[in-house]
Write a protein that holds these residues in place. Structure first.
Motif, PDB file in Angstrom:
ATOM      1  N   VAL A 237       0.826  -1.212   0.000  1.00 24.50           N
ATOM      2  CA  VAL A 237       0.000   0.000   0.000  1.00 24.50           C
ATOM      3  C   VAL A 237       0.866   1.272   0.000  1.00 24.50           C
ATOM      4  O   VAL A 237       0.719   2.111  -0.886  1.00 24.50           O
ATOM      5  N   PRO A 238       1.805   1.417   0.963  1.00 23.80           N
ATOM      6  CA  PRO A 238       2.702   2.582   0.858  1.00 23.80           C
ATOM      7  C   PRO A 238       3.533   2.558  -0.422  1.00 23.80           C
ATOM      8  O   PRO A 238       3.815   3.617  -1.005  1.00 23.80           O
ATOM      9  N   GLU A 239       3.886   1.364  -0.866  1.00 28.79           N
ATOM     10  CA  GLU A 239       4.626   1.216  -2.125  1.00 28.79           C
ATOM     11  C   GLU A 239       3.825   1.835  -3.279  1.00 28.79           C
ATOM     12  O   GLU A 239       4.351   2.598  -4.092  1.00 28.79           O
ATOM     13  N   ALA A 240       2.541   1.505  -3.335  1.00 31.64           N
ATOM     14  CA  ALA A 240       1.682   2.012  -4.409  1.00 31.64           C
ATOM     15  C   ALA A 240       1.445   3.513  -4.250  1.00 31.64           C
ATOM     16  O   ALA A 240       1.432   4.253  -5.241  1.00 31.64           O
ATOM     17  N   LEU A 241       1.279   3.992  -3.014  1.00 29.95           N
ATOM     18  CA  LEU A 241       1.095   5.438  -2.802  1.00 29.95           C
ATOM     19  C   LEU A 241       2.317   6.208  -3.306  1.00 29.95           C
ATOM     20  O   LEU A 241       2.193   7.272  -3.911  1.00 29.95           O
ATOM     21  N   SER A 258      -2.583  -8.367   4.862  1.00 29.12           N
ATOM     22  CA  SER A 258      -1.743  -8.262   6.057  1.00 29.12           C
ATOM     23  C   SER A 258      -1.682  -6.791   6.462  1.00 29.12           C
ATOM     24  O   SER A 258      -2.058  -5.902   5.690  1.00 29.12           O
ATOM     25  N   ASP A 259      -1.235  -6.515   7.694  1.00 30.40           N
ATOM     26  CA  ASP A 259      -1.259  -5.138   8.200  1.00 30.40           C
ATOM     27  C   ASP A 259      -0.470  -4.201   7.290  1.00 30.40           C
ATOM     28  O   ASP A 259       0.560  -4.571   6.729  1.00 30.40           O
ATOM     29  N   ILE A 260      -0.992  -2.987   7.198  1.00 31.36           N
ATOM     30  CA  ILE A 260      -0.324  -1.952   6.394  1.00 31.36           C
ATOM     31  C   ILE A 260       0.661  -1.239   7.314  1.00 31.36           C
ATOM     32  O   ILE A 260       0.268  -0.740   8.366  1.00 31.36           O
ATOM     33  N   PRO A 261       1.933  -1.186   6.941  1.00 34.67           N
ATOM     34  CA  PRO A 261       2.901  -0.503   7.805  1.00 34.67           C
ATOM     35  C   PRO A 261       2.635   1.003   7.853  1.00 34.67           C
ATOM     36  O   PRO A 261       2.025   1.558   6.942  1.00 34.67           O
TER      37      PRO A 261
END
Ligand SMILES: [Zn+2]
Ligand SMILES: [Zn+2]
Length: 337
Positions: A237-241, A258-261
């Motif tokens: 998710v942060p990777e895609a953001l 799984s949990d989003i860091p």
């Protein structure tokens, strides 16, 4: 009459091959002779216990293609012999604020096929006729099955990611291989991001018209207008953001992740949006099944016999399925190679 079914008795254990009485249709339901049933990552989450509220024992499977062979009281939508599909959303109350605003995917009382309702890992199943779809002509049973979840929920994700030209797909499995074709048909540039070294998936993406395919984190896939995260991996998710242009949207398409860091606000800043997609509406299904033959979407399937459902789930878990995994049942099983 007796039927063969693959049954989940306890999460964390393999499905058990079982002989059961064939179910009879209740009022408003049709009974369906199953020909094919797609294997979805959600099935894996249910079998592995990551989705914790299945009915037990349970027949999984929510990408079902079959023919109507009996109608319950008042069920008149389909004729005997019609080919129909049964998706994940199997029932909604029709009364709540969500249902009354055509957002039955958010109904708190919704019941899901192959989770709270028995699904298609069996020779016969019953389904509420209001939530079944006619299957477009020209799709053999096997090729139609993955349209019903991989295709349909992928399509909802594509709709909600916005209309930007540069589209990132994180994870290139059953859903992405369908949605890539739709996005290319819409004139978009698709960037397929896979695990490092997954050259099979990258090659498939290029075959299906992706502009670029490579590993997650590659600087080539930047300034994306939208990204859909299909893989159930929170760190994407942060990777895609980070890969998103200002004003872009990241859609999480899976039911479990799984949990989003933690991530710095800066990567969301600039009017970027992060959202999930939950389930499907009947409108999504009707739109997508009308669109699929026009693209035309061609699904690539790996078929397994019903009795080999555990093997199919293992292959999916291990990332060894090219395109979509589908169980062949009944007559389709004899016809499959
Ligand atoms: Zn409702
Ligand atoms: Zn699914």
């Amino acid at each position: 009459m007796a039927m063969q079914a693959m049954v989940l008795e306890k999460p964390g254990e393999a499905l058990r091959e079982t002989v059961l009485d064939e179910p009879a249709p209740a009022a408003g339901q049709v009974a369906i002779r199953v020909q094919a049933c797609g294997v979805c990552r959600t099935d894996l989450h249910i079998v592995d216990g990551e989705l914790s509220e299945p009915k037990l024992p349970l027949i999984p499977g929510h990408q079902v293609v079959g023919t109507v062979e009996e109608a319950g009281e008042g069920a008149e939508r389909f004729a005997i012999g019609d080919r129909v599909g049964v998706p994940w959303l199997g029932w909604a109350d029709g009364e709540c604020a969500y249902c009354r605003s055509a957002r039955e995917n958010l109904c708190a009382r919704a019941r899901f096929t192959g989770y709270q309702l028995d699904g298609g890992y069996a020779e016969r199943m019953v389904a509420d006729e209001r939530f079944c779809f006619p299957i477009p002509e020209g799709y053999p049973d096997l090729q139609a099955a993955p349209l019903l979840c991989a295709g349909l929920i992928g399509y909802r994700s594509l709709r909600l990611v916005g209309e930007g030209e540069r589209l990132g797909l994180y994870g290139f499995g059953a859903s992405a291989h369908i949605i890539c074709q739709v996005a290319v048909h819409q004139g978009r540039k698709v960037f397929a991001l896979t695990r490092e070294g997954d050259t099979d998936a990258q090659e498939l993406a290029r075959e299906l018209g992706a502009e670029w395919a490579g590993a997650v984190g590659d600087p080539e896939a930047r300034e994306l207008d939208g990204a859909i995260v299909f893989a159930p991996v929170g760190s994407l998710v942060p990777e895609a953001l980070r890969a998103l242009a200002r004003g872009g949207t990241v859609v999480c398409a899976g039911i479990h992740m799984s949990d989003i860091p933690a991530f710095p606000y800066q990567i969301l800043w600039g009017e970027r949006t992060l959202r999930s997609v939950a389930n499907l509406t009947r409108r999504d299904g009707e739109e997508f099944l009308a669109l699929a033959p026009r693209v035309p979407v061609r699904t690539q399937v790996q078929s397994y016999a019903l009795a080999d459902a555990n093997h199919a789930l293992d292959e999916l878990r291990g990332g060894r399925v090219r395109g979509a995994a589908v169980l062949t049942v009944g007559a389709a099983a004899q016809a499959a190679p």
